[in-house]
Write a protein that holds these residues in place. Structure first.
Motif, PDB file in Angstrom:
ATOM      1  N   THR A  99       0.817  -1.221   0.000  1.00 17.77           N
ATOM      2  CA  THR A  99       0.000   0.000   0.000  1.00 17.77           C
ATOM      3  C   THR A  99       0.848   1.266   0.000  1.00 17.77           C
ATOM      4  O   THR A  99       0.363   2.332  -0.360  1.00 17.77           O
ATOM      5  CB  THR A  99      -0.925   0.025   1.239  1.00 17.77           C
ATOM      6  N   GLN A 100       2.129   1.152   0.427  1.00 11.61           N
ATOM      7  CA  GLN A 100       3.012   2.310   0.454  1.00 11.61           C
ATOM      8  C   GLN A 100       4.403   1.910  -0.038  1.00 11.61           C
ATOM      9  O   GLN A 100       4.920   0.863   0.358  1.00 11.61           O
ATOM     10  CB  GLN A 100       3.104   2.887   1.870  1.00 11.61           C
ATOM     11  N   ILE A 101       4.983   2.748  -0.891  1.00 12.56           N
ATOM     12  CA  ILE A 101       6.294   2.454  -1.472  1.00 12.56           C
ATOM     13  C   ILE A 101       7.242   3.607  -1.167  1.00 12.56           C
ATOM     14  O   ILE A 101       6.911   4.781  -1.391  1.00 12.56           O
ATOM     15  CB  ILE A 101       6.196   2.245  -2.993  1.00 12.56           C
ATOM     16  N   ILE A 102       8.426   3.266  -0.676  1.00 14.22           N
ATOM     17  CA  ILE A 102       9.440   4.267  -0.338  1.00 14.22           C
ATOM     18  C   ILE A 102      10.622   4.132  -1.290  1.00 14.22           C
ATOM     19  O   ILE A 102      11.183   3.041  -1.450  1.00 14.22           O
ATOM     20  CB  ILE A 102       9.928   4.089   1.115  1.00 14.22           C
ATOM     21  N   VAL A 103      10.977   5.219  -1.939  1.00 11.86           N
ATOM     22  CA  VAL A 103      12.151   5.249  -2.816  1.00 11.86           C
ATOM     23  C   VAL A 103      12.977   6.478  -2.466  1.00 11.86           C
ATOM     24  O   VAL A 103      12.465   7.446  -1.904  1.00 11.86           O
ATOM     25  CB  VAL A 103      11.761   5.275  -4.307  1.00 11.86           C
ATOM     26  N   GLY A 104      14.251   6.439  -2.803  1.00 16.69           N
ATOM     27  CA  GLY A 104      15.143   7.533  -2.430  1.00 16.69           C
ATOM     28  C   GLY A 104      15.650   8.321  -3.616  1.00 16.69           C
ATOM     29  O   GLY A 104      15.861   7.770  -4.699  1.00 16.69           O
ATOM     30  N   GLN A 105      15.844   9.591  -3.400  1.00 17.66           N
ATOM     31  CA  GLN A 105      16.449  10.460  -4.398  1.00 17.66           C
ATOM     32  C   GLN A 105      17.927  10.567  -4.078  1.00 17.66           C
ATOM     33  O   GLN A 105      18.316  11.097  -3.043  1.00 17.66           O
ATOM     34  CB  GLN A 105      15.809  11.841  -4.376  1.00 17.66           C
ATOM     35  N   SER A 106      18.775  10.037  -4.957  1.00 21.24           N
ATOM     36  CA  SER A 106      20.208  10.032  -4.697  1.00 21.24           C
ATOM     37  C   SER A 106      20.968  10.224  -5.994  1.00 21.24           C
ATOM     38  O   SER A 106      20.633   9.638  -7.016  1.00 21.24           O
ATOM     39  CB  SER A 106      20.628   8.698  -4.056  1.00 21.24           C
TER      40      SER A 106
END
Length: 225
Positions: A99-106
């Motif tokens: 239900t929730q997806i976490i991705v990073g800006q790098s």
């Protein structure tokens, strides 16, 4: 009796090689703890696992260790993957009811593409049922890879009363790990990282020799490796 987590929420953290992976995992764990829901970790690579270099293998090892430590539901490695990243994310999201997806800006990560319009639009269409958290992670100036070269596979062996680092697999007993050489030096100065009992350890290397051999002794309990 095992604690039963709520199943109406489920979090997926997408990590790629670089400094932000562990931060994203811990961010996901914090959110999963607050929601009392399952947490999954996903990494995708076009190469097969046995073709990973020492640096990639080191990240995989650390993320695996952290996943066990934080008791995440599953650490998913999609190696030798030929499909686009967004297709893989969508597949896993459906399979695990995410239900929730976490991705990073790098700056060092392919996941940064997710912050760009076209990729994000495709991903939102692929996974319309999940909320996205785009985490901007600032790189501290004192992080390892700011002052160290790319990690290479290396070995620590005993040399009389000292321990030295070598770069070809020795016939004698040794410790295998990853060596990060300091930038701007002609000597083998840097950090040697290795795993023991599912924990990552590190020792300093100066001119090819371990500067804190007591750590080696304390881990192995003997004078020989």
């Amino acid at each position: 009796m095992k604690h039963v987590k709520r199943m109406d929420e489920s979090i997926l953290v997408c990590v790629y090689y670089g400094l932000n992976g562990e931060r994203l995992i811990r961010r996901g764990h914090k959110l999963a703890t607050l929601l009392d829901c399952p947490l999954y970790i996903l990494t995708v690579d076009a190469k097969p696992l046995d073709a990973f270099d020492a640096e990639k293998s080191g990240y995989i090892e650390r993320w695996s260790e952290l996943s066990r430590e934080l008791e995440v539901e599953e650490f998913i490695i999609r190696d030798n993957e030929k499909h686009p990243i967004q297709k893989v994310v969508a597949e896993i999201a459906r399979e695990k009811n995410i239900t929730q997806i976490i991705v990073g800006q790098s700056a060092q990560s392919r996941w940064e593409e997710i912050t760009k319009g076209s990729f994000l639009n495709v991903l939102l269409k692929e996974v319309p049922f999940a909320d996205f958290h785009i985490v901007a992670v600032k790189r501290p100036v004192d992080e390892e890879h700011e002052t160290f070269e790319k990690g290479v596979r290396a070995y620590v062996v005993q040399d009389l009363d000292n321990y030295k680092i070598v770069f070809t697999c020795p016939k004698s007993v040794s410790i295998e790990g990853i060596f990060f050489k300091e930038l701007g030096t002609d000597f083998d100065n840097g950090i040697f990282k290795f795993s023991h009992q599912n924990k990552m350890n590190e020792v300093r290397i100066k001119e090819g020799l371990v500067t804190n051999p007591h750590l080696i002794h304390s881990i192995y309990g003997v004078s020989n490796i």
